[in-house]
Design a protein around this motif. Sequence first.
Motif, PDB file in Angstrom:
ATOM      1  N   ILE A 115       0.848  -1.191   0.000  1.00  0.00           N
ATOM      2  CA  ILE A 115       0.000   0.000   0.000  1.00  0.00           C
ATOM      3  C   ILE A 115       0.889   1.249   0.000  1.00  0.00           C
ATOM      4  N   ARG A 116       0.264   2.396  -0.149  1.00  0.00           N
ATOM      5  CA  ARG A 116       0.979   3.667   0.000  1.00  0.00           C
ATOM      6  C   ARG A 116       0.283   4.444   1.100  1.00  0.00           C
ATOM      7  N   GLN A 117       1.074   5.041   1.992  1.00  0.00           N
ATOM      8  CA  GLN A 117       0.441   5.817   3.058  1.00  0.00           C
ATOM      9  C   GLN A 117       1.171   7.138   3.266  1.00  0.00           C
ATOM     10  N   VAL A 118       0.380   8.155   3.597  1.00  0.00           N
ATOM     11  CA  VAL A 118       0.928   9.473   3.930  1.00  0.00           C
ATOM     12  C   VAL A 118       1.165   9.482   5.441  1.00  0.00           C
ATOM     13  N   PRO A 119       2.402   9.715   5.895  1.00  0.00           N
ATOM     14  CA  PRO A 119       2.661   9.743   7.336  1.00  0.00           C
ATOM     15  C   PRO A 119       1.859  10.852   8.021  1.00  0.00           C
ATOM     16  N   PRO A 120       1.608  10.723   9.329  1.00  0.00           N
ATOM     17  CA  PRO A 120       0.926  11.802  10.052  1.00  0.00           C
ATOM     18  C   PRO A 120       1.738  13.094   9.975  1.00  0.00           C
ATOM     19  N   ALA A 121       1.054  14.246  10.005  1.00  0.00           N
ATOM     20  CA  ALA A 121       1.751  15.543   9.976  1.00  0.00           C
ATOM     21  C   ALA A 121       2.686  15.660  11.174  1.00  0.00           C
ATOM     22  N   VAL A 122       2.259  15.108  12.318  1.00  0.00           N
ATOM     23  CA  VAL A 122       3.126  15.100  13.509  1.00  0.00           C
ATOM     24  C   VAL A 122       3.850  13.761  13.524  1.00  0.00           C
ATOM     25  N   SER A 123       5.008  13.715  12.854  1.00  0.00           N
ATOM     26  CA  SER A 123       5.814  12.496  12.768  1.00  0.00           C
ATOM     27  C   SER A 123       7.278  12.876  12.625  1.00  0.00           C
ATOM     28  N   ALA A 124       8.136  11.864  12.689  1.00  0.00           N
ATOM     29  CA  ALA A 124       9.585  12.125  12.617  1.00  0.00           C
ATOM     30  C   ALA A 124      10.114  12.182  11.185  1.00  0.00           C
ATOM     31  N   VAL A 125       9.196  12.132  10.202  1.00  0.00           N
ATOM     32  CA  VAL A 125       9.599  12.220   8.791  1.00  0.00           C
ATOM     33  C   VAL A 125      10.285  13.564   8.547  1.00  0.00           C
ATOM     34  N   ARG A 126      11.368  13.551   7.752  1.00  0.00           N
ATOM     35  CA  ARG A 126      12.087  14.791   7.453  1.00  0.00           C
ATOM     36  C   ARG A 126      11.512  15.495   6.227  1.00  0.00           C
ATOM     37  N   VAL A 127      11.303  16.808   6.352  1.00  0.00           N
ATOM     38  CA  VAL A 127      10.843  17.633   5.229  1.00  0.00           C
ATOM     39  C   VAL A 127      11.875  18.742   5.057  1.00  0.00           C
ATOM     40  N   ASP A 128      12.597  18.719   3.923  1.00  0.00           N
ATOM     41  CA  ASP A 128      13.660  19.715   3.688  1.00  0.00           C
ATOM     42  C   ASP A 128      14.610  19.814   4.891  1.00  0.00           C
ATOM     43  N   GLY A 129      14.950  18.650   5.453  1.00  0.00           N
ATOM     44  CA  GLY A 129      15.939  18.619   6.540  1.00  0.00           C
ATOM     45  C   GLY A 129      15.369  18.813   7.932  1.00  0.00           C
ATOM     46  N   ALA A 130      14.095  19.254   8.027  1.00  0.00           N
ATOM     47  CA  ALA A 130      13.479  19.461   9.347  1.00  0.00           C
ATOM     48  C   ALA A 130      12.491  18.339   9.631  1.00  0.00           C
ATOM     49  N   ARG A 131      12.285  18.021  10.914  1.00  0.00           N
ATOM     50  CA  ARG A 131      11.317  17.002  11.294  1.00  0.00           C
ATOM     51  C   ARG A 131       9.894  17.548  11.100  1.00  0.00           C
ATOM     52  N   ALA A 132       9.011  16.713  10.572  1.00  0.00           N
ATOM     53  CA  ALA A 132       7.630  17.134  10.324  1.00  0.00           C
ATOM     54  C   ALA A 132       6.964  17.655  11.593  1.00  0.00           C
ATOM     55  N   TYR A 133       7.229  16.983  12.733  1.00  0.00           N
ATOM     56  CA  TYR A 133       6.552  17.429  13.965  1.00  0.00           C
ATOM     57  C   TYR A 133       7.014  18.815  14.414  1.00  0.00           C
ATOM     58  N   ASP A 134       8.268  19.176  14.115  1.00  0.00           N
ATOM     59  CA  ASP A 134       8.751  20.522  14.464  1.00  0.00           C
ATOM     60  C   ASP A 134       8.055  21.581  13.608  1.00  0.00           C
ATOM     61  N   LEU A 135       7.891  21.275  12.314  1.00  0.00           N
ATOM     62  CA  LEU A 135       7.208  22.209  11.407  1.00  0.00           C
ATOM     63  C   LEU A 135       5.742  22.364  11.817  1.00  0.00           C
ATOM     64  N   ALA A 136       5.103  21.228  12.173  1.00  0.00           N
ATOM     65  CA  ALA A 136       3.691  21.261  12.575  1.00  0.00           C
ATOM     66  C   ALA A 136       3.511  22.106  13.834  1.00  0.00           C
ATOM     67  N   ARG A 137       4.468  21.983  14.775  1.00  0.00           N
ATOM     68  CA  ARG A 137       4.385  22.761  16.010  1.00  0.00           C
ATOM     69  C   ARG A 137       4.530  24.256  15.740  1.00  0.00           C
ATOM     70  N   GLU A 138       5.279  24.580  14.683  1.00  0.00           N
ATOM     71  CA  GLU A 138       5.473  25.992  14.336  1.00  0.00           C
ATOM     72  C   GLU A 138       4.305  26.533  13.507  1.00  0.00           C
ATOM     73  N   GLY A 139       3.292  25.691  13.316  1.00  0.00           N
ATOM     74  CA  GLY A 139       2.082  26.145  12.622  1.00  0.00           C
ATOM     75  C   GLY A 139       2.141  26.006  11.114  1.00  0.00           C
ATOM     76  N   GLU A 140       3.180  25.381  10.597  1.00  0.00           N
ATOM     77  CA  GLU A 140       3.268  25.214   9.136  1.00  0.00           C
ATOM     78  C   GLU A 140       2.365  24.066   8.692  1.00  0.00           C
ATOM     79  N   THR A 141       1.758  24.219   7.532  1.00  0.00           N
ATOM     80  CA  THR A 141       0.992  23.121   6.948  1.00  0.00           C
ATOM     81  C   THR A 141       1.994  22.202   6.249  1.00  0.00           C
ATOM     82  N   VAL A 142       2.084  20.975   6.741  1.00  0.00           N
ATOM     83  CA  VAL A 142       3.088  20.046   6.219  1.00  0.00           C
ATOM     84  C   VAL A 142       2.441  19.122   5.186  1.00  0.00           C
ATOM     85  N   GLU A 143       2.948  19.178   3.956  1.00  0.00           N
ATOM     86  CA  GLU A 143       2.448  18.286   2.910  1.00  0.00           C
ATOM     87  C   GLU A 143       3.443  17.143   2.760  1.00  0.00           C
TER      88      GLU A 143
END
Length: 298
Positions: free
Chosen positions: A117-145
């Motif tokens: 299957i294919r799954q989109v990880p939760p916005a609050v997760s340890a996945v890296r987005v442009d070098g930053a952790r998704a959960y850090d971006l989510a905490r800063e109020g960014e919409t994480v795609e």
Amino acid sequence: MGRKKGRDVSGWLLIDKPAGVGSTDVVGRVRWALDAKKAGHAGTLDPDATGLLAVALGEATKTVPYLTDALKAYDFTVAWGAETTTDDAAGAVTRTADARPSAEQIEAALAAFRGDIRQVPPAVSAVRVDGARAYDLAREGETVELAARPLWVEELSLTDAREGGADFHMVCGKGGYVRSIARDLGRALGCLGHVATLRRVWSGPFEVAEALSFDLVDRANQPALDAALLPVQAALDLPQLRATDQGAVRLANGNPGQVLGTADYGAEVWVSHHGRAIAVGRYMGGEVHPSRVFVQPG
């Protein structure tokens, strides 16, 4: 600053993680309790999740990828009727639904979540987005795609269903998010959902039934923890070959070394000498070419 002191402790310690403590915190407590120089873990558990956390100490950290790649099993409960910011009970509710699925509807929907299957990880997760952790971006109020990523689901079964939620058992490969399964299943059923409880019951060769209570770590009972240490090779599901005395010296220096016994040509194996793991590598006709070398005292 001098080098961090500590004992040369190598092996695996299986911990039954309680809710309310982070995986990294557990590793830190284990390292402190054992006065170990080096520690890591194979596979993060969310702070509210419980169950098996395999902590690697010393040379065992070199075998972490083998456990990360292994299948893992979870028992979890999904609460119907609401989606949250974190896809579990810790987050704020973002939307609700009045529909409640029957056991038959749930069973029918599960087929789409098995196999490749294919799954989109939760916005609050340890996945890296442009070098930053998704959960850090989510905490800063960014919409994480986050991009969808492949996941192998070996097994997904309904174990109990009631009006407000349902219990499931899942066996999956590397990088699976149970919270994403709960969210996507809730959407597929039109009732919305999030994870209410989550417990990891096994990971590769390790089972939660063999794990120590975190209380024992917190009490820093070093002799009991030392006695519970599993060997470095415990995470390796590979054939074992024994090194000759001369082969052991060569392997310890990172060179191909002579072994006793045989395996398929080119097969990945682990090599022991006097019962201790000394290397992982490829078997090439009487010799093993090492890819990882373990330095263990004694």
